[in-house]
Design a protein around this motif. Structure first.
Motif, PDB file in Angstrom:
ATOM      1  N   LEU A  41      93.815  55.840  -5.055  1.00 55.72           N
ATOM      2  CA  LEU A  41      94.172  56.901  -6.002  1.00 55.72           C
ATOM      3  C   LEU A  41      94.793  58.072  -5.253  1.00 55.72           C
ATOM      4  N   THR A  42      95.683  58.785  -5.924  1.00 55.70           N
ATOM      5  CA  THR A  42      96.236  60.020  -5.376  1.00 55.70           C
ATOM      6  C   THR A  42      95.242  61.168  -5.592  1.00 55.70           C
ATOM      7  N   ALA A  43      95.498  62.286  -4.919  1.00 54.75           N
ATOM      8  CA  ALA A  43      94.648  63.461  -5.111  1.00 54.75           C
ATOM      9  C   ALA A  43      94.681  63.923  -6.561  1.00 54.75           C
ATOM     10  N   ASP A  44      95.858  63.866  -7.198  1.00 60.71           N
ATOM     11  CA  ASP A  44      95.953  64.256  -8.612  1.00 60.71           C
ATOM     12  C   ASP A  44      95.152  63.311  -9.500  1.00 60.71           C
ATOM     13  N   VAL A 162      83.260  48.197  -7.410  1.00 61.37           N
ATOM     14  CA  VAL A 162      84.145  49.092  -6.679  1.00 61.37           C
ATOM     15  C   VAL A 162      83.705  50.534  -6.917  1.00 61.37           C
ATOM     16  N   ALA A 163      83.650  51.322  -5.843  1.00 63.55           N
ATOM     17  CA  ALA A 163      83.394  52.759  -5.951  1.00 63.55           C
ATOM     18  C   ALA A 163      84.573  53.506  -5.335  1.00 63.55           C
ATOM     19  N   ILE A 164      85.027  54.564  -6.002  1.00 59.87           N
ATOM     20  CA  ILE A 164      86.171  55.348  -5.543  1.00 59.87           C
ATOM     21  C   ILE A 164      85.720  56.795  -5.354  1.00 59.87           C
ATOM     22  N   LEU A 165      85.934  57.335  -4.162  1.00 61.54           N
ATOM     23  CA  LEU A 165      85.566  58.727  -3.889  1.00 61.54           C
ATOM     24  C   LEU A 165      86.644  59.654  -4.434  1.00 61.54           C
ATOM     25  N   LEU A 166      86.242  60.601  -5.275  1.00 66.23           N
ATOM     26  CA  LEU A 166      87.178  61.526  -5.913  1.00 66.23           C
ATOM     27  C   LEU A 166      87.240  62.888  -5.219  1.00 66.23           C
ATOM     28  N   GLY A 199      90.193  59.405  -2.628  1.00 63.41           N
ATOM     29  CA  GLY A 199      91.084  58.383  -3.146  1.00 63.41           C
ATOM     30  C   GLY A 199      90.855  57.001  -2.594  1.00 63.41           C
ATOM     31  N   ASP A 200      89.997  56.877  -1.574  1.00 62.41           N
ATOM     32  CA  ASP A 200      89.661  55.559  -1.030  1.00 62.41           C
ATOM     33  C   ASP A 200      88.645  54.865  -1.930  1.00 62.41           C
ATOM     34  N   ALA A 201      88.731  53.540  -1.965  1.00 57.72           N
ATOM     35  CA  ALA A 201      87.782  52.726  -2.720  1.00 57.72           C
ATOM     36  C   ALA A 201      87.097  51.757  -1.778  1.00 57.72           C
ATOM     37  N   VAL A 202      85.868  51.431  -2.091  1.00 59.62           N
ATOM     38  CA  VAL A 202      85.157  50.381  -1.371  1.00 59.62           C
ATOM     39  C   VAL A 202      84.743  49.314  -2.370  1.00 59.62           C
ATOM     40  N   HIS A 235      82.081  63.937  -6.364  1.00 60.94           N
ATOM     41  CA  HIS A 235      82.306  63.071  -7.528  1.00 60.94           C
ATOM     42  C   HIS A 235      82.746  61.685  -7.057  1.00 60.94           C
ATOM     43  N   THR A 236      82.238  60.672  -7.707  1.00 61.57           N
ATOM     44  CA  THR A 236      82.627  59.286  -7.459  1.00 61.57           C
ATOM     45  C   THR A 236      82.763  58.584  -8.806  1.00 61.57           C
ATOM     46  N   VAL A 237      83.721  57.666  -8.896  1.00 61.37           N
ATOM     47  CA  VAL A 237      83.807  56.810 -10.069  1.00 61.37           C
ATOM     48  C   VAL A 237      83.450  55.389  -9.646  1.00 61.37           C
TER      49      VAL A 237
END
Length: 245
Positions: A41-44, A162-166, A199-202, A235-237
């Protein structure tokens, strides 16, 4: 649903997913139980998704973790329809992961197999009475943490998520490392700390995964959590592929 996240160019989801080296990622999952998708993901993108947290109409439930002994912090489960970016990522990621899940089940002697499309898998969930969406948005502040756990919501559970750091480590927050543990039979547990950037995902194993030993494959049990937030807000999604009862 008209959300901030719907202003992202959503047609790019599959293109973003396809740029990664999936054979290499499958090897990482086999070797370590997790694999990184850098700059998914991008920063936006991250800011828009995190910004949904304080608009409760996008969510079906709100969980305060301390009330349930889960740790400290809170999260909200999205309601259907999901924000389009998350829905498209969920749909695009699943067929890349289903072959890994099926290979793992074969090695572990588990008869269940997962269909090639996420739509078909969700129909199986819904036919089994698992109809509640499971993607979630988590928020931690200083002092919060997430105990080691597994995200299993019914009889049908997809073995990867999958977890994505926001948020930005070192700027928005400190501490809050993502941690995986593996419990191997008659051995000490192994710990993996995932080095995230915004924006990284694991991708990681939800419950069990196979490990090749001298006498064939055996199962290891996995749990994941988040260490204590030292300062700021994180925040994480989370993208979970099975739905819940």
């Amino acid at each position: 649903m008209d959300t901030q996240a719907d202003t992202i160019p959503l047609a790019q989801a599959d293109e973003r997913i396809s740029r990664y080296d999936w054979p290499l990622l499958a090897t990482d999952l086999d070797s370590h139980g997790c694999a990184m998708l850098q700059n998914l993901l991008t920063a936006d993108d991250c800011d828009r998704i995190a910004g949904l947290y304080d608009t409760p109409q996008h969510f079906r439930s709100h969980v305060v973790m301390a009330r349930h002994g889960f740790g400290k912090g809170e999260y909200r489960y999205f309601s259907y329809p999901l924000p389009s970016l998350l829905d498209d990522l969920r749909t695009a990621l699943y067929p890349r992961l289903a072959p890994v899940a099926n290979a793992w089940n074969e090695r572990m002697g588990i008869t269940a197999r997962y269909p090639g499309s996420h739509e078909t898998f969700l129909k199986l969930c819904h036919d089994a009475g698992q109809v509640k969406p499971t993607p979630l948005l988590l928020r931690y502040i200083a002092g919060d943490f997430n105990c080691l756990h597994q995200d299993l919501y019914g009889d049908l559970a997809f073995p990867l998520q999958v977890a994505i750091l926001l948020s930005r480590p070192g700027e928005d927050f400190s501490g809050g490392e993502f941690v995986l543990t593996e419990q191997r039979p008659r051995m000490q547990s192994r710990v993996e700390v995932v080095p995230f950037s915004q924006g990284d995902a694991v991708i990681f194993a939800v419950h069990n995964r196979p490990v090749k030993g001298t006498k064939g494959n055996y199962r290891v049990n996995l749990r994941h959590g988040v260490s204590r937030i030292r300062s700021g807000q994180r925040h994480t999604v989370g993208i979970i592929f099975h739905d819940a009862k």
